[in-house]
Motif scaffolding. Structure first.
Motif, short mmCIF file in Angstrom:
data_model
loop_
_atom_site.label_atom_id
_atom_site.label_comp_id
_atom_site.label_asym_id
_atom_site.label_seq_id
_atom_site.Cartn_x
_atom_site.Cartn_y
_atom_site.Cartn_z
N TYR A 94 0.81 -1.21 0.00
CA TYR A 94 0.00 0.00 0.00
C TYR A 94 0.85 1.27 0.00
O TYR A 94 0.60 2.20 -0.78
CB TYR A 94 -0.92 -0.01 1.22
N PHE A 105 -3.19 6.50 8.25
CA PHE A 105 -3.49 5.42 9.18
C PHE A 105 -4.61 4.55 8.60
O PHE A 105 -5.73 4.50 9.13
CB PHE A 105 -3.90 5.97 10.55
N SER A 107 -6.65 1.04 7.38
CA SER A 107 -6.97 -0.18 8.13
C SER A 107 -5.84 -1.19 7.97
O SER A 107 -5.09 -1.17 6.99
CB SER A 107 -8.28 -0.78 7.61
N GLU A 108 -5.74 -2.07 8.95
CA GLU A 108 -4.70 -3.11 8.90
C GLU A 108 -4.89 -4.01 7.68
O GLU A 108 -3.92 -4.44 7.06
CB GLU A 108 -4.72 -3.94 10.18
N GLU A 109 -6.14 -4.28 7.34
CA GLU A 109 -6.42 -5.12 6.19
C GLU A 109 -5.91 -4.48 4.91
O GLU A 109 -5.32 -5.15 4.04
CB GLU A 109 -7.93 -5.37 6.10
N GLU A 111 -3.51 -2.24 4.66
CA GLU A 111 -2.05 -2.19 4.69
C GLU A 111 -1.42 -3.52 4.30
O GLU A 111 -0.30 -3.56 3.79
CB GLU A 111 -1.57 -1.79 6.09
N LYS A 112 -2.13 -4.61 4.53
CA LYS A 112 -1.58 -5.93 4.23
C LYS A 112 -1.85 -6.36 2.79
O LYS A 112 -1.31 -7.37 2.34
CB LYS A 112 -2.17 -6.96 5.20
#
Length: 258
Positions: A94, A105, A107-109, A111-112
């Motif tokens: 990302y 900032f 979401s973690e999803e 970013e992965k």
């Protein structure tokens, strides 16, 4: 006498260059503006070709690598096990793909996720402006294409491209090709030549969609950005999309559904 000799040598050189052109290479170069384009009756046409990638469904390295393998096989892209590897389609994270997004900032999803990367076939391509030999040119349908025979390896286009979409053949790529599975309908390149994704212009001429689109199982759509009824316009109407580095003003032709 000197003038006649000069004209003879000039004519001989142009004739030799014309004889060296393969049919596939000539087809790639046939889209230069103001040049008549001879295409088959069932060829696909558009005023402005564009692509929409659904990253909600296409977001793993394995899936993107599978598409890259298909793309590279069709276009005889070599695999060189070094930092000099050639790429037309590849994956990135990302922060690499969207470094200028305001939300730092996510979401973690998100970013992965892995994102497919390729030439953006920009509406205002800086690579075209800097090429001294017109080896890189923009077709009337918006595709940024290349004539490998004109490329002198100056790499100005690589410096101008803000998306890292171009690769340079520092060595002869042919020894790194699988000669038993070579696509004889697409030209191989040589040392000292730049290459990149061409939106499968040779397949469009045959009435087919780009290889990555055909193999994507519906996660990539392709069509005419100027046609309100095209698949890409429908995808853009129905989904929130972003493009890479929009502030640069190149107007990329590749959109990402987030």
């Amino acid at each position: 006498m000197k003038q006649s000799r000069r004209n003879f040598l000039k004519f001989a050189g142009l004739s030799a260059a014309g004889l060296c052109l393969t049919p596939a290479a000539s087809a790639l170069a046939s889209g230069v503006k103001n040049t008549p384009v001879k295409v088959k009756g069932h060829a696909l046409h558009a005023e402005r070709w564009a692509m929409v990638i659904d990253t909600r469904k296409l977001n793993t390295k394995e899936a993107i690598d599978k598409l890259a393998d298909a793309c590279h096989h069709v276009h005889n892209v070599p695999h060189i096990d070094s930092k000099q590897d050639i790429k037309w389609l590849w994956e990135g994270g990302y922060t690499e793909v969207f470094p200028n997004q305001e939300n730092n900032f996510p979401s973690e999803e998100l970013e992965k996720r892995s994102f497919p990367l390729l030439c953006n076939h920009c509406e205002n391509p800086p690579c075209v402006r800097v090429c001294p030999t017109k080896a890189t040119f923009q077709r009337p349908d918006g595709i940024v294409a290349m004539d490998y025979h004109r490329c002198i390896g100056c790499r100005y286009c690589m410096a101008a491209c803000p998306f890292g979409a171009r690769s340079f053949n520092f060595m002869d790529p042919r020894p790194h090709l699988d000669m038993d599975n070579l696509n004889m309908e697409f030209p191989t390149r040589m040392r000292g030549v730049v290459e990149k994704c061409n939106f499968c212009v040779e397949k469009l001429t045959d009435g087919k969609l780009p290889e990555c689109v055909e193999k994507s199982e519906g996660t990539i759509v392709f069509g005419d950005l100027k046609d309100p009824d095209s698949p890409v316009r429908k995808a853009l109407r129905d989904n929130f999309t972003i493009r890479r580095k929009p502030a640069l003003g190149t107007e990329p032709g590749v959109y990402y559904i987030i």
